[in-house]
Design a protein around this motif. Sequence first.
Motif, mmCIF file in Angstrom:
data_model
loop_
_atom_site.group_PDB
_atom_site.id
_atom_site.type_symbol
_atom_site.label_atom_id
_atom_site.label_comp_id
_atom_site.label_asym_id
_atom_site.label_seq_id
_atom_site.Cartn_x
_atom_site.Cartn_y
_atom_site.Cartn_z
ATOM 1 N N ALA A 37 0.824 -1.221 0.000
ATOM 2 C CA ALA A 37 0.000 0.000 0.000
ATOM 3 C C ALA A 37 0.853 1.265 0.000
ATOM 4 C CB ALA A 37 -0.935 -0.019 1.208
ATOM 5 N N LEU A 40 -0.536 4.690 -1.414
ATOM 6 C CA LEU A 40 -1.611 5.455 -0.778
ATOM 7 C C LEU A 40 -1.112 6.831 -0.352
ATOM 8 C CD1 LEU A 40 -3.410 2.883 1.568
ATOM 9 C CD2 LEU A 40 -4.199 3.781 -0.626
ATOM 10 N N ASP A 44 -6.856 8.741 0.420
ATOM 11 C CA ASP A 44 -7.119 7.409 -0.143
ATOM 12 C C ASP A 44 -7.604 6.468 0.962
ATOM 13 O OD1 ASP A 44 -6.141 8.340 -2.554
ATOM 14 O OD2 ASP A 44 -4.246 7.251 -2.432
ATOM 15 N N VAL A 46 -8.548 2.136 1.336
ATOM 16 C CA VAL A 46 -8.575 0.832 0.680
ATOM 17 C C VAL A 46 -9.047 -0.236 1.671
ATOM 18 C CG1 VAL A 46 -6.162 0.220 1.158
ATOM 19 C CG2 VAL A 46 -7.281 -0.708 -0.847
ATOM 20 N N GLN A 94 -10.764 0.011 -3.489
ATOM 21 C CA GLN A 94 -10.333 1.360 -3.135
ATOM 22 C C GLN A 94 -11.597 2.202 -3.062
ATOM 23 O OE1 GLN A 94 -7.085 3.153 -5.292
ATOM 24 N NE2 GLN A 94 -7.327 5.082 -4.186
ATOM 25 N N MET A 99 -7.348 6.422 -8.060
ATOM 26 C CA MET A 99 -7.086 4.988 -8.174
ATOM 27 C C MET A 99 -5.581 4.744 -8.275
ATOM 28 S SD MET A 99 -10.097 3.704 -7.896
ATOM 29 C CE MET A 99 -10.383 5.112 -6.821
ATOM 30 N N ARG A 100 -5.088 3.872 -7.409
ATOM 31 C CA ARG A 100 -3.660 3.582 -7.292
ATOM 32 C C ARG A 100 -3.369 2.148 -7.721
ATOM 33 N NH1 ARG A 100 -2.096 8.753 -6.353
ATOM 34 N NH2 ARG A 100 -3.455 9.653 -4.778
#
Length: 109
Positions: A37, A40, A44, A46, A94, A99-100
């Motif tokens: 992660a 992030l 953000d 998730v 997410q 968006m990662r």
Amino acid sequence: MAVSVASSGSVTPASAGTETDLATVTTAGVYQLAVDAANLVDGDVVFLRVYGKARSADTERLLYVSSFAHTQAAPLKHSPAIPTAHYLRFTLTQAAGTMRAFPWAVSSL
């Protein structure tokens, strides 16, 4: 005990709130999800989820969920090691932010 990678990849969710399948295992064993992660940032959010079944013909049920928000001081996230006789499904959602990409792996313990 030998540890091996059952499945791995990288995922970028299509849109906020979309639950994205990472892997489904149907072989008896003990499995653990790892998600990086590091991407992030503040804002953000998730969720990592694991679904299972009590018996092979049963309905899938939520077994584990964890959430992480904002920049992470310790970005490598692990689910608990989960034993199964027949079924686990690992997902990532997410819920907020840009968006990662999330590198991930499911290990067989």
